[in-house]
Design an enzyme around this catalytic site. Sequence first.
Site, PDB file in Angstrom:
ATOM      1  N   HIS A 137      40.110  29.105  59.400  1.00 38.14           N
ATOM      2  CA  HIS A 137      40.803  30.177  60.108  1.00 38.14           C
ATOM      3  C   HIS A 137      41.387  29.690  61.424  1.00 38.14           C
ATOM      4  CE1 HIS A 137      40.950  34.262  62.168  1.00 38.14           C
ATOM      5  NE2 HIS A 137      41.570  34.495  61.028  1.00 38.14           N
ATOM      6  N   ARG A 169      43.100  36.321  52.564  1.00 35.80           N
ATOM      7  CA  ARG A 169      43.145  37.500  51.713  1.00 35.80           C
ATOM      8  C   ARG A 169      44.545  38.104  51.626  1.00 35.80           C
ATOM      9  NH1 ARG A 169      39.291  40.855  54.039  1.00 35.80           N
ATOM     10  NH2 ARG A 169      37.639  39.908  52.810  1.00 35.80           N
ATOM     11  N   ARG A 190      48.056  32.060  57.489  1.00 28.36           N
ATOM     12  CA  ARG A 190      49.119  32.959  57.015  1.00 28.36           C
ATOM     13  C   ARG A 190      50.400  32.502  57.701  1.00 28.36           C
ATOM     14  NH1 ARG A 190      46.238  37.306  54.780  1.00 28.36           N
ATOM     15  NH2 ARG A 190      44.302  37.837  55.870  1.00 28.36           N
TER      16      ARG A 190
END
Length: 712
Positions: free
Chosen positions: A463, A433, A403
């Site tokens: 991640h 997400r 992100r």
Amino acid sequence: MPARQRGMSPPRPSARIARMKHRTTTPDLTAPELYLNRELAALEFHGRVLAMARDPAVPLLERLRYLAITAGNLDEYFEVRVAMLKHHHAFGSAAPGPDGIPSGELLTRIRARVLELVNDLYALWQRELRPQLAAQGIRFLTREQWSPRQRRWLRGYFEHEVLPVLSPLGLDPAHPFPRILNKTLNVVVVLKGRDAFGHEGHTALVRAPRSLPRIVRIPAMVDGGGDDFVFLGELLQAFADAMFPGFKVGGAYPFRVTRNSELMIEEAEVENLARALSEELIGRGYARPVRLEVAADCPQAIVRMLADNFGLEDADVYRCDGPVNILRVGQVYEQLDRPELKFPRFVPRQPPALVNGRDLFETIARHDVLLHHPYESFAAVVELLRQASVDPEVLAIKQTLYRAGEDSPLVEPLIAAARAGKDVTVVVELRARFDEEANIRLATRLQEAGVQVVYGVVGYKTHAKMMLIVRREGATLRRYAHLSTGNYHSINSRTYTDIGLMTAQPQITEDLHKVFQQLSGLGQVIRLERLLHSPFTLYPGVLARIEREAEHARAGRPARIIAKLNALDEPHVVQALYRASQAGVEIDLIVRGACILRPGLPGVSERIRVRSIVGRFLEHSRVYFFLNDGASEIFCSSADWMERNLKRRIEVAFPILDPALAGRVFDETLANSLADNTQAWLLGSDGRYVRATPGEAPPYSAQQALLDRLCG
């Protein structure tokens, strides 16, 4: 290390737990009564966030922000957790978790707890926050509170700015119920009178376009001080007559539907993940409904009509004593310049090793650099990448982006480096997400600039947060790395607590090189020297270190585990912690969110203490400490002790090898959190959290202590 706060007694355990005191046999560590339910535990975290909105010691506008955060958290909870649980329950595939609660019972218990939270949230809004804000000149006005001048201005605003973009829809066999987008504001209008064709008694629907602001600020010149606000829903209700001339409005009732937002893609069966995700995103806003929010005064007949159209049951309906889209009050926080009603501003410290425009490569080559956000500036990370992009000796840059935000300051240096002829590879995780669409655009932009973009590994989200820079120094190549517990996101770095490490230590940078090679080149299983690597060595590495502490305890040596996590739900890790506690290991867990471990169970976990800290910043750093008979290890990671992080994601845990920096991490993240007696919540064996109180000790806030120490 501070133990359980003095003067604090855990809540009375349930009868089922109390019976364990009388057991003489070795307990079965897989027994359901030893585990809390993850979904219910997540709701308890949302309750702790709501408690910040209730806390009179928190500045008033910050309390408003916490109210909005709680509402947003509940949205995501339904979009993901409840949606998936309902999906599996409907198909009979919802296997109980380690707590053994069947899915049907769990859905019932979730509804009961959510009803409590929703009622508490709206009661707080109506009875405390709105009146207290009004006392400060910040008014959220209902129709009954509008002055004549305000009503005239709002009517004009509605007719000129709102009405032209509305498309009211009468509901009848020729105008069936339309598709309603996820989480959008809508109003059902009951009309009285005959239409042009002689039909009588109508129901109409008004969808608020996303282009319209959800909260309208009344200008200061219109009977106010400029801090009067009106929800768009109030306007749609008040001026419904303007949308349906010739009819008498019998009632107007806002509603909102929440839909399943989990994307379902069989990655192994698609040829192009970005294209498949783009196509899937088109339908996300219209996926299966899971929750219906309606105004508290909405007639039951209207509620039933809405629920039937969405295929929902009564248990899926939630009545709201206030705006159905109350999370929009968070927008007002940004609009108002009222510093006396917000947390005091602070300036993140520039790490001493990086001040005065130094050559970062020269600094990092001499010693590792630790960054503790938000207390220390994220600008150092941006500067490292900027220097790499213009340094003629830098040959390659590799980075993961999970992100990053669409306006990330990291993007331009990456593009500049690629255009300068450097080899730039970026692993963009498209499946982050709710950031999927932004990440697809980011990946496209990078590719168009010549950056090699890869999407990680099929079936595993990437991640890990890591950057690797390859630089020619004389006759050799040297690697420089940045690893972090948090995202490469400049806004998050000001509101999330995270640990970052800049290092040139060869063992770590060589490990990182291998991980990037595996991500981009579909390599075989790799052997790493220093990093723990999910889904390969992190899970067994954590279990082995927990067992090692247990062996030390059995041998009579000091044994200690401290872990700071966002969540703990992996049952085998919980069992390993239970065994370690039984062996005599002292264990402190600082778990911000959901924790399925029950602390304080006789014969099982009486040496385990669990606390959660909810404060000004979102506690986001993950830190694992193992005493190891004096040869202690401390790891930082982006991985929680959750099944998905340990088994289904690409993660790394990096050791802090410099003793001074390891001491800083221990002191600032672990010991500091354990000393908190104002913002910490203590978990009892029955699953309830009790807020810590100072008792006879001086009040101590871990976050404020770091603000004073690092930013003062």
